[in-house]
Scaffold this active site. Structure first.
Site, mmCIF file in Angstrom:
data_model
loop_
_atom_site.group_PDB
_atom_site.id
_atom_site.type_symbol
_atom_site.label_atom_id
_atom_site.label_comp_id
_atom_site.label_asym_id
_atom_site.label_seq_id
_atom_site.Cartn_x
_atom_site.Cartn_y
_atom_site.Cartn_z
ATOM 1 N N ILE A 185 15.148 7.921 6.457
ATOM 2 C CA ILE A 185 15.678 7.515 7.758
ATOM 3 C C ILE A 185 15.876 6.009 7.636
ATOM 4 C CG2 ILE A 185 15.239 7.300 10.224
ATOM 5 C CD1 ILE A 185 13.655 9.839 10.132
ATOM 6 N N PRO A 186 17.112 5.561 7.460
ATOM 7 C CA PRO A 186 17.355 4.212 6.944
ATOM 8 C C PRO A 186 17.289 3.107 7.992
ATOM 9 C CG PRO A 186 19.429 5.348 7.213
ATOM 10 C CD PRO A 186 18.360 6.346 7.584
ATOM 11 N N CYS A 187 16.101 2.861 8.514
ATOM 12 C CA CYS A 187 15.954 1.788 9.493
ATOM 13 C C CYS A 187 16.190 0.419 8.864
ATOM 14 C CB CYS A 187 14.595 1.856 10.178
ATOM 15 S SG CYS A 187 13.183 1.926 9.085
ATOM 16 N N HIS A 188 16.164 0.352 7.524
ATOM 17 C CA HIS A 188 16.451 -0.922 6.857
ATOM 18 C C HIS A 188 17.916 -1.321 7.006
ATOM 19 C CE1 HIS A 188 17.388 2.224 3.895
ATOM 20 N NE2 HIS A 188 18.245 1.370 3.351
ATOM 21 N N ARG A 189 18.771 -0.405 7.449
ATOM 22 C CA ARG A 189 20.196 -0.705 7.602
ATOM 23 C C ARG A 189 20.554 -1.261 8.977
ATOM 24 N NH1 ARG A 189 21.900 5.033 4.851
ATOM 25 N NH2 ARG A 189 21.013 4.591 2.780
#
Length: 279
Positions: free
Chosen positions: A242-246
């Protein structure tokens, strides 16, 4: 990729970002991570696919602003991939299922959770899965505290250490292998309806792309809920997938990250290299 190699990559990127006005040369950066210039250059290029200088360009505020301006909405990204809409995009890679009210409220009483520790391109992880899918993935520095945190999320579940098919698929992905569209990774997550909605929206951001908190809020029809969206992002129980880094600040700055800003910069840079073919 050993964990200490990732630590050196992250430390090098942090050092360059902090001292970019002084334009540190290869020798200086290599010395900072206790490697010879030759060894550091080879290590970095093998890991990232480009030189440290090129990699830094992909983690700059200017590059982030460019990406944010290119992607007016997440819907644009969905149409450009030839899909019918944003709701389909995540199906290429990850399927998310929320836990039932009983599983959520009863502290995982009926769940059997298998967990293991593993090394990945982005550091050591603790990964855990139920019978239905991954329920937890976090980057760690201490195994005991990481396991305590996992068990506190599901205080009534039954835990066992060992390998699981869901683990293996995810570990391969976190070591640079592609996910086949006909065999997506399955997630089985504990979250409120709002959190699940935010996490679904995050899954619609393609690798190598970024968005802002405001745009993410607008994509779920909550344009005035940027702060609440930010809180849900911070509660993400499954790192990287779940790409919260994006998600970045509107200014293009990285913003916070639960697993550290250096790791966030490295992830964004690594994905940008892949997006641009290493050029």
């Amino acid at each position: 990729m050993k964990q200490h190699d990732f630590d050196r990559i992250a430390a090098a990127i942090s050092y360059i970002r902090e001292h970019f006005r002084e334009q540190p040369d290869l020798d200086e950066v290599a010395a900072h991570v206790n490697l010879s210039p030759f060894h550091f250059q080879r290590l970095f290029s093998n890991w990232a696919g480009v030189s440290p200088k090129k990699f830094l360009q992909y983690t700059s505020v200017e590059y982030a602003k460019q990406l944010l301006s290119e992607r007016a909405t997440l819907l644009d990204a969905a149409w450009e991939t030839g899909l019918s809409g944003t709701g389909r995009l995540h199906d290429l890679f990850v399927n998310l299922e929320g836990m039932t009210p009983g599983e959520y409220k009863n502290g995982g009483e009926l769940l059997n959770i298998t967990y293991q520790f593993a090394d990945t391109l982005f550091g050591t992880i603790l990964i855990a899965a139920t019978q239905k899918g991954l329920c937890h993935l976090t980057f760690i520095t201490n195994e005991h505290s990481a396991l305590t945190e996992l068990k506190s999320r599901f205080p009534k579940a039954q835990f066992s250490e060992g390998s699981h098919l869901f683990h293996e698929q995810t570990i391969q992905f976190l070591n640079g292998l592609e996910i086949k569209p006909d065999s997506p990774i399955r997630l089985h997550l504990k979250g409120t309806d709002f959190q699940l909605k935010v996490w679904q929206a995050l899954l619609q951001i393609p690798s190598g792309e970024v968005t802002s908190y405001g745009k993410l809020a607008a994509s779920i029809d909550q344009p005035n809920a940027s702060r609440a969206v930010g809180t849900a992002i911070g509660d993400n129980p499954v790192a990287y997938l779940i790409p919260c880094h994006r998600v970045l600040q509107t200014s293009g700055k990285l913003g916070g990250y639960r697993w550290g800003p250096s790791r966030k910069a490295v992830m964004i840079g690594w994905e940008a290299v892949k997006r641009n073919g290493g050029g």
